[in-house]
Scaffold this motif. Structure first.
Motif, PDB file in Angstrom:
ATOM      1  N   LEU A  11     -47.411  27.249 -38.255  1.00  0.00           N
ATOM      2  CA  LEU A  11     -46.915  26.026 -39.152  1.00  0.00           C
ATOM      3  C   LEU A  11     -45.238  26.367 -39.074  1.00  0.00           C
ATOM      4  N   ALA A  40     -52.981  17.836 -27.671  1.00  0.00           N
ATOM      5  CA  ALA A  40     -52.657  16.956 -28.972  1.00  0.00           C
ATOM      6  C   ALA A  40     -53.750  16.113 -29.399  1.00  0.00           C
ATOM      7  N   PRO A  87     -41.711  18.066 -33.440  1.00  0.00           N
ATOM      8  CA  PRO A  87     -42.836  17.599 -34.021  1.00  0.00           C
ATOM      9  C   PRO A  87     -43.811  17.322 -32.749  1.00  0.00           C
ATOM     10  N   THR A  90     -46.196  19.606 -31.354  1.00  0.00           N
ATOM     11  CA  THR A  90     -47.812  19.884 -32.146  1.00  0.00           C
ATOM     12  C   THR A  90     -48.950  19.602 -31.529  1.00  0.00           C
ATOM     13  N   GLN A 113     -53.345  27.011 -32.748  1.00  0.00           N
ATOM     14  CA  GLN A 113     -52.737  25.776 -33.293  1.00  0.00           C
ATOM     15  C   GLN A 113     -51.243  26.070 -33.503  1.00  0.00           C
ATOM     16  N   THR A 115     -48.465  23.699 -35.297  1.00  0.00           N
ATOM     17  CA  THR A 115     -47.943  22.523 -35.888  1.00  0.00           C
ATOM     18  C   THR A 115     -46.458  22.629 -36.282  1.00  0.00           C
ATOM     19  N   SER A 117     -43.723  20.605 -38.323  1.00  0.00           N
ATOM     20  CA  SER A 117     -43.644  19.373 -39.220  1.00  0.00           C
ATOM     21  C   SER A 117     -42.648  19.704 -40.525  1.00  0.00           C
TER      22      SER A 117
END
Length: 118
Positions: A11, A40, A87, A90, A113, A115, A117
Motif C-alpha cells: 500500500l 484490476a 490510484p 492499483t 497486490q 494499492t 490510495s
C-alpha cells in the motif's frame, strides 16, 4: 519445474514508489522475455512492461516515464521500479516469463497486490 516468485507490492500513497521483483528458478535453459502484467478488479489483464534477454523494453503508454524495468540474466531475476504511482495503478501485478527448456513455455508468478490510495 519452473517457478516464478514475486516479491514487493503493498500500500502506497499517490506519488509514492514501490519496487517489484521476480525470480525464476528451476529447469531453465534461457529466458527470452520477462516482465509484468496487471489486472484490476473487473478488468482484463494488461501489459505493464517487458524486457527481452537482449534488453529490448516495452512499456504500456500509461506507465512509460514512471516505471522502469530491468533484469539480471545471470540471476534470472527482473525488477520493476514504480515511481509517481497513481490510484489507477492499483491492481494485482503478475510476473511473466517466456522460458525455453526443451520447448518454449509461458509462466506466471503468483501475483503481488499494489494499492495506491490516499
Amino acid at each position: 519445474q519452473v517457478q516464478l516468485v514475486e516479491s514487493g507490492g503493498g500500500l502506497v500513497q499517490p506519488g509514492g514508489s514501490l519496487r517489484l521483483s521476480c525470480a525464476a528458478s528451476g529447469s531453465i535453459s534461457v529466458i527470452n522475455v520477462m516482465g509484468w502484467y496487471r489486472q484490476a478488479p473487473g478488468k482484463q489483464r494488461e501489459l505493464v512492461a517487458t524486457i527481452s534477454r537482449g534488453g529490448s523494453i516495452k512499456y504500456a503508454n500509461s506507465v512509460e516515464g514512471r516505471f522502469t524495468i530491468s533484469r539480471d540474466n545471470l540471476k534470472n531475476t527482473a525488477d520493476l521500479q514504480m515511481n509517481s504511482l497513481k490510484p489507477e495503478d492499483t491492481a494485482v501485478y503478475y510476473c511473466y516469463a517466456e522460458i525455453f527448456f526443451r520447448l518454449w513455455n509461458q509462466y506466471w508468478g503468483q501475483g503481488a497486490q499494489v494499492t495506491v490510495s490516499s
